[in-house]
Design a protein around this motif. Structure first.
Motif, PDB file in Angstrom:
ATOM      1  N   GLN A   1       0.874  -1.409   0.153  1.00 27.81           N
ATOM      2  CA  GLN A   1       0.045   0.030   0.021  1.00 27.81           C
ATOM      3  C   GLN A   1       0.780   1.355  -0.023  1.00 27.81           C
ATOM      4  O   GLN A   1       0.575   2.102   0.889  1.00 27.81           O
TER       5      GLN A   1
ATOM      6  N   LYS B   1      -3.960  -6.969  -0.522  1.00 23.94           N
ATOM      7  CA  LYS B   1      -4.433  -5.699   0.201  1.00 23.94           C
ATOM      8  C   LYS B   1      -3.462  -5.380   1.375  1.00 23.94           C
ATOM      9  O   LYS B   1      -2.484  -4.849   1.217  1.00 23.94           O
ATOM     10  N   ASN B   2      -4.091  -5.945   2.631  1.00 28.72           N
ATOM     11  CA  ASN B   2      -3.076  -5.213   3.840  1.00 28.72           C
ATOM     12  C   ASN B   2      -2.648  -6.528   4.570  1.00 28.72           C
ATOM     13  O   ASN B   2      -2.544  -6.244   5.727  1.00 28.72           O
TER      14      ASN B   2
ATOM     15  N   GLU C   1      -3.458   0.811   8.948  1.00 27.64           N
ATOM     16  CA  GLU C   1      -2.968   2.462   8.845  1.00 27.64           C
ATOM     17  C   GLU C   1      -3.025   3.189  10.096  1.00 27.64           C
ATOM     18  O   GLU C   1      -2.305   4.161  10.163  1.00 27.64           O
TER      19      GLU C   1
END
Length: 1446
Positions: free
Chosen positions: A1180, A1221-1222, A1240
């Motif tokens: 990301q 994704k994360n 995040e």
């Protein structure tokens, strides 16, 4: 993803074991060929000096292949020979031809060939002994009647009753090792490290005298094992066995065992270094006794291999890393290879070789009885000569020879060839010649390798740029000087080598990346889009290192394309006006290069004719072709002097553009409804006789006969009462020696010679025999002799797809085919469910491609899209002679009228699997011709399958190589084109109505499972990544650099005072050099034309710095708020165990200016970190770095990397890092996998779950199936496991523990997974709506044996159906070598505690046998598991369709 399928898409290619033996023929056979291949000219010139050549057997992981070695002699001076390879000993070349190949359910550990003695006149054949992990031994022999291998005995020492053999140990360093007595009296297998199993062979003469004669013609008794017993070596006081072998020249078998009395280790090696000894045991198999007859002690600790010296010398060579020793009962001598060699007591000095070499990991074989060839770990070939007097060896002489491939095994084939097997490069067949009178050979090896194959007309066919072949420069000769005075005649031996053939290898696949091809089509969608991509693989090692570019499908290079809607068929024809008939036969050689004259295009209602000169121009108006309606077929007659065109009502014969004859077929055609059912089959283009078959529904066949003298044709309709014909084909058996004649009952010599002479005109030898193959609606197949229409071969129920086809009259003799006719009534009862009665054969083809020893193939396409493929072979049954009268009587009663019917009763066909071919969907439309045979497109021969899933089938080494062509969807018509602008090209028409004129891509080698292009690097590649914007491939390579020893030491210990260090070293040691690997990152760009790749830039590493990972990462620049794509390199300094580990992270931008290489790469950041940087990924917009035991997340400011989060749990060394994704998946070298997430908000990396077991990971990846996420990991025991994260399940310890979803044993080290989106199959009719998830990904993986496979998710219904089918097939299919597929796929924990996981992966390696079963058995199995055959086949087809990547 609760369920998955494992599918092998590319078989292993790295060869582990090779051996030579007389398997398909015996030593006494006159010519080194099978009976069906006796030399064409042998009545005129017998060649007694050629001893028969043994077969070559190779194994690669679980693949077993058996080859025949074909020699090309230089007797007939053909004009083509000028460009052929140089002659050596009167042999112009040699090539390998495949006899049979099997994919076993188990990896072959070691292999030996058991040969029964009896000298060269022995009629006995050899057998193959294979050993499999733990303690399974299979003995296989070749059976002529099935043209394949069959198991003669199985020996298993696993399971509870043999547990005592393990003596409580669970883990063993190696699998079973098998060696055999040179005279074939017994074999020995070392299992569980200390148990010696003696296999006693059946002795000749122990049985009745008549047993040989009972077998009649072939007399093919192979060596067999009678009984076995066990010797516990521990009782003989042997603890650590390293190797053993059987020696020559004793009355009873004598086994020499190399073992270590006391182990030593590196820290004590200077004091305790002579720890090994050899013991010779005389094995008495009848008394089961094994007295010790002699031994030798005080061998160095690093000896590891024994090599038995052949008679007349006898004795054994002991090979070590630094010394070679010779020992026999009476004499011994040694040779030191380098300065590390020490004698037992330092007083006497060992004789030294003239150069330094290290012989650890060498392979050896005997070229002559006193010269051994050794292949070292660096790929050099060394020659070891034994200088002997009588039977006493006085000394050993070692001399350098050529450099070659890094070998995994080496075997001598006959007395003039050897085979170098390799896991790291291409394996090679090399011819050697000893003696000084050898002509100097051309050193232009590339040309020579280019033409190894027998009939390869094109130069570029096999000009593989594999460096192994260039290294072996042939020009220089190599001399061995021995100064023994009493052996002057053989004192100087000179050897010349010539590479004759090579088997391509793409392993070991260390890493690969998925990039766009150069000729990619940006507009493609669906399955056609897949052929835009290619796999660029790091393979090989050292000087065999290369980039392999693999593509699963062929994408022809388009020269031009035209819109042409409504096209139904295309044909190209030749036209020769001036040639006379007699010149015909002499000019056959030039025919190959003749250009086509006309292109005929059949549209829906008219026909176009184009002239294929420099330009394609339409000449429809000015020619006499029938152009008012569509054309059904076109071709050449009378040695290409006339053209025939067949249309719905008749046929025309044209000379160039003028009509000479028009034949009408009468009105019978109109009754048959649509005229499109009349399919045409053409005989060969070189024919003078030409016959043409039209199956019509009203009368069975109409034939046209031709008269070569007047160039006219006449029509005949043979009467036939067998029912209506569903399809038919013509077969022309041409060449100087028609193959099918040898299969008739008469002795082949009389017919062969007789018929060739009584030809009416001089050109008659060139006509072969012509046969018509007919298949009826009932599914029976008959072969007629033309023009008499006597039935010479018939098979009942051809379309059921039996594994072997035998002439129906031979049935009563046959024992094997009892089970063929069983429950035929049962089929009809259950046939209603599965609409089988309306299956019929819609197309037939029979073809024998050029090649001296080629045998015909027979192809049939069924109406449901199944393709049956058979390969003809010759088998003379032992009691064949007595049945001739019966068969003639039976033939007469059938009503053929002729009593002297000569049936092809020795002809048999064996079914060949077409693995890669995805099945055609059943079309309800009219069947159009699908098989188009080509003789030469780009130098290859084979046939093209048109239809909705077009594919190329190429015939190479008598095996079919299937390469699909996905790029244009379905193809309606195909033909070859050879003219000025398109040399050896092709034309095809897509279903969208586009006509494309193309050529085959030139850079690829098609003699492999997938088309492959190898780019030699001369260095070891480690990791590759793809930069899509500029189409660049950055990769890590390393190459050894020789450095002086004192430099190496100062590199390692930088704190030590150098002065003292150098004073301690003796002057001899200071001069020593030591190879150190140096690393660099190369940035390569693919060439536009499929040629060599260019290195655009290189990034060198510092000394003793290893580059570990290279990745393209995308990061968000926090100052400019833009995304940047950078090249990130992670490195580590390797400086020994006393220095703390450090590494560097390097970031480069790949510049905008590609022309100037200096500015292409510019370094934007570098920083030294603690710990080795072994994995990188972008998450990301941030950069995730695994440095040593820490995992740190950095953000990028444009000039700086700043850490914002870290994770510190105990990974020791991260081997792979994946991100979706994360979510983060980490694979550790010992601690299994960790599953993390990145938040995040709090800027934190948190551990979600981990696997608590210990596992040595190789590769990891996420597997995505719809909305479920699974974690895939492969380990060092060749398993894969699938885990999932389920915090709500109680057994997951509140989510800390990853749960097992599936486990599976692949049988190969999986080094890399690649996640690719599966193709949707929902556009097909009949699939369950909604069952097709759009977001479904499969994992493509590469292994260290060179195989490529995939793991694809399945929905539950399909999985349950295929799993129950798999359980049935375990028993329904006879497995080669008696191996159990279920045992092979069990998870191997190698002695560690492991709780078995669920069995939720189906094995397509076993499921692919379903299509090879006869139709009746397929229906029965489908009925037993409660489903239908069409349902199973559509599931399997969907799976292969959904995973046809690349």
């Amino acid at each position: 993803m609760s369920f998955a399928a494992y599918k092998m898409m590319h078989c292993p290619t790295g060869i582990d074991n090779c051996a030579a033996g007389f398997l398909t023929h015996s030593r006494a056979d006159f010519v080194p060929l099978q009976p069906d291949d006796l030399d064409a000219e042998w009545p005129s010139r017998p060649s007694p000096h050629r001893a028969p050549l043994p077969n070559l057997v190779v194994t690669a992981a679980n693949l077993l292949e058996l080859y025949i070695v074909r020699l090309q002699e230089d007797h007939p001076p053909k004009p083509a020979d000028s460009r052929r390879a140089a002659l050596l000993d009167g042999i112009a070349g040699a090539s390998l031809e495949l006899v049979c190949h099997y994919r076993l359910h188990g990896n072959v550990e070691t292999m030996a060939v058991l040969s029964i003695g009896g000298g060269d006149a022995s009629r006995k054949r050899d057998s193959i002994i294979l050993t499999f992990a733990d303690a399974n031994i299979s003995v296989l022999e070749y059976d002529d009647s099935i043209h394949g291998l069959r198991t003669s005995s199985l020996h298993c020492f696993e399971g509870p009753e043999w547990l005592h053999l393990k003596r409580g140990r669970e883990q063993f360093a190696r699998g079973p090792v098998v060696k055999v007595d040179p005279q074939g009296r017994c074999g020995g297998v070392l299992i569980y490290d200390l148990q010696m199993l003696i296999l006693k062979t059946t002795q000749a003469g122990s049985g009745l005298v008549g047993e040989d004669d009972a077998l009649g013609f072939s007399g093919a008794v192979a060596a067999r094992i009678e009984s076995s017993y066990m010797i516990n070596l521990r009782d003989l006081d042997m603890r650590h066995v390293k190797d053993f072998t059987f020696v020559h020249g004793y009355i009873e078998p004598v086994m020499v065992i190399l073992h270590e009395c006391e182990l030593t280790w590196a820290g004590r090696a200077s004091w305790k270094h002579h720890t090994c000894m050899i013991s010779a045991l005389s094995i008495s198999t009848t008394l089961k006794q094994h007295p010790l007859i002699w031994s030798a002690v005080n061998l160095p600790h690093d000896v590891y291999k024994l090599l038995a010296v052949p008679s007349p010398i006898g004795g054994v060579l002991v090979i070590g890393a630094n010394t070679i020793h010779y020992h026999s009962q009476s004499a011994s001598c040694a040779l030191a290879l380098n300065s590390y060699a020490v004698s037992v007591d330092s007083s006497q000095e060992l004789p030294r070789s003239s150069f330094n070499v290290e012989l650890d990991a060498a392979n050896a074989t005997w070229l002559l009885s006193d010269v051994a060839l050794m292949s070292t770990k660096t790929g050099e070939l060394l020659l070891l000569t034994l200088v002997y007097d009588g039977r006493v060896v006085q000394r050993l002489d070692l001399s350098k020879s050529k450099a070659s491939v890094l070998s995994s095994g080496i075997t001598t084939i006959g007395n003039s060839l050897f085979f170098l097997a390799s896991r790291l490069g291409d394996s090679m067949l090399v011819q050697f010649s000893s003696g000084s009178g050898v002509s100097m050979l051309s050193s232009n090896l590339k040309e020579e390798v280019g033409d190894i194959e027998a009939d390869a007309p094109s130069k570029r066919l096999r000009r593989s740029p594999d460096d192994a072949l260039q290294d072996t420069v042939i020009g220089e000769e190599l001399s061995l000087y021995g100064s023994a005075p009493n052996r002057t005649e053989s004192a100087q031996k000179s050897f010349s080598f010539a590479v004759r053939d090579s088997l391509i290898n793409v392993g070991p696949l260390k890493d690969f990346s998925y990039g766009l091809r150069i000729n990619a089509d940006a507009n493609a969608t669906g399955i056609a889009k897949q052929s835009n991509y290619e796999l660029v693989c790091c393979s090989g090692h050292g000087k065999n290192g290369s980039l392999c570019v693999l593509r699963q499908s062929i994408r022809p290079e388009v020269i031009t394309e035209v819109e042409l809607p409504g096209c139904k068929g295309i044909w190209t024809v030749y036209h020769k006006s001036t040639r006379s008939l007699n010149a015909d036969s002499s000019k056959l050689a030039d025919d190959d290069d003749e250009y086509h004259a006309y292109l005929i295009i059949s549209l829906e209602a008219r026909t176009m004719v184009l002239e294929t000169a420099d330009l394609l121009s339409e000449v429809t108006e000015s020619v006499d072709y029938y152009v008012q309606g569509k054309t059904l077929a076109a071709g050449n007659l009378f040695g290409r002097r006339r053209v025939i065109q067949v249309y719905e009502r008749g046929a025309r014969i044209l000379d160039g553009s003028f009509m000479t004859q028009d034949v009408s077929f009468g009105a019978s055609n109109s009754e048959s409804g649509s005229a499109s059912e009349s399919v045409l089959f053409f005989s060969d283009f070189f024919l003078f006789k030409f016959i043409n078959v039209m199956p019509l529904t009203t009368f069975p066949c109409s034939f046209q006969f031709t008269d070569p003298s007047t160039c006219t044709i006449s029509v005949t309709s043979p009467a036939s009462s067998k029912g209506s014909v569903s399809s038919c084909a013509l077969y022309h058996d041409k060449g100087p020696e028609p193959w099918l004649r040898k299969t008739s009952t008469d002795a082949w010599l009389s017919t062969g010679v007789g018929e060739a002479i009584d030809g009416t005109d001089g050109a008659a030898q060139d006509h072969g025999d012509i046969y018509c193959v007919v298949c009826y609606d009932t599914g029976n197949l008959e072969i007629f002799d033309v023009p008499n229409f006597t039935c010479v071969f018939s098979v009942e129920n051809f379309m059921s797809g039996k594994s072997h086809l035998v002439d129906a009259l031979m049935k009563e003799v046959q024992l094997d085919s009892k089970k063929v006719d069983k429950d035929s009534d049962g089929v009809t009862s259950q046939g209603r469910k599965d609409n089988v009665p309306n299956m019929k054969v819609v197309e037939l083809a029979m073809q024998r491609w050029s090649g001296q020893h080629s045998r015909p193939f027979l192809f049939g396409i069924l109406s449901d899209g199944t393709i049956l493929c058979y390969h003809g072979y010759l088998y003379e049954s032992p009691d064949g002679t007595s049945k001739v009268e019966d068969s003639a009587a039976a033939g007469g009663s059938i009503g053929l009228g002729s009593t002297n019917v000569s049936r092809l009763r020795n002809l048999r066909f064996v079914r060949v699997p077409l693995e890669a071919y995805a099945r055609e969907e059943t079309s309800n439309g009219s069947p159009c011709q699908q098989i188009t045979i080509f003789k030469n497109i780009g130098g290859y021969q084979g046939f093209f399958l048109s239809g909705s899933r077009p594919a190329w089938v190429m015939v190479l080494r008598e095996r079919l190589r299937v390469h699909p062509q996905l790029c244009d969807g379905s193809i309606v018509a195909f033909t070859v084109l050879h003219n000025v602008n398109c040399n050896r090209g092709l034309i095809y028409v897509t279903s969208q109505g586009v006509l494309k004129i193309c050529q085959l891509p030139s850079g690829s080698n098609y003699d492999s499972y997938w088309p492959v292009q190898k780019i030699p690097l001369k260095a070891t590649p480690h990791q590759v990544t793809y930069f899509a914007e500029k189409n660049l491939y950055p990769l890590i390579v390393s190459f050894p650099v020789l450095k002086p020893l004192n430099q190496v030491i100062s590199l390692v210990d930088q704190d030590v005072n150098h002065q003292n260090e150098n004073q301690n070293m003796s002057s001899d040691e200071q001069d020593r050099i030591y190879p150190i690997d140096e690393f660099e990152v190369r940035i390569m760009e693919p060439e536009k034309s499929g040629g060599p790749w260019q290195t655009k830039a290189t990034i060198p590493m510092q000394s003793s710095e290893n580059a570990l990972t290279v990745r393209m990462v995308t990061m968000l620049n926090t100052t400019s708020k833009e995304n940047e794509t950078l090249l990130a390199v992670g490195t580590a300094y390797v400086q020994g165990e006393d220095v703390a580990a450090r590494g560097r992270i390097l970031l480069f931008s790949l510049g905008k200016n590609t022309d100037n290489p200096q500015t292409l790469v510019s370094e934007v950041y570098s920083k030294e970190l603690k710990g080795a940087i072994s994995a990188l990924a972008s998450l990301q917009g941030h950069l995730l770095i695994a440095s040593g035991p820490k995992i740190i997340l950095h953000k990028w400011s444009g000039t700086e990397l700043n850490g914002i989060a870290f994770f510190d749990a105990p990974p020791l060394h991260v081997v792979s890092l994946n991100i979706v994704k994360n979510f983060i998946l980490i694979g550790d070298i010992h601690k299994s996998i960790y599953f993390l997430s990145w938040k995040e908000q709090g800027a934190q990396l948190s551990l979600l779950a981990k696997d608590f077991g210990s596992l040595n990971c190789f590769a990891t990846e996420f597997l995505i199936d719809g909305s479920t996420l699974s974690l895939m990991v492969s380990d060092d025991n060749r398993n894969i496991q699938i885990f999932y994260y389920a915090p709500k399940m109680s057994e997951s310890w509140k989510g800390q523990k990853l749960l097992s979803r599936a486990e599976f044993h692949v049988g190969a080290h999986v080094t890399k997974f690649l996640r690719l989106q599966m193709l949707s199959t929902s556009d097909r009719a009949g699939s369950v709506p909604g069952s097709d998830k759009t977001n479904r990904f499969a994992l493509l993986f590469g292994t260290s044996d060179g195989s490529i496979g995939c793991i694809a998710p399945l929905d539950e219904l399909t999985f349950r159906r295929l799993q129950s089918l798999q359980r049935k097939l375990v028993d329904a299919v006879p497995h080669v070598a008696g191996l159990n597929p279920r045992a092979f796929r069990l998870f191997r924990s190698n002695g560690k505690a492991h709780r078995p996981g669920p069995d939720s992966i189906v094995d397509c390696e076993l499921l692919c046998h379903y299509e090879m079963l006869p139709l009746e058995e397929q229906l029965e199995i489908a009925n037993q598991i409660g489903t239908t055959r069409s349902q199973i086949l559509s599931n399997l087809s969907d799976l292969s369709h959904g995973t046809s990547f690349l």
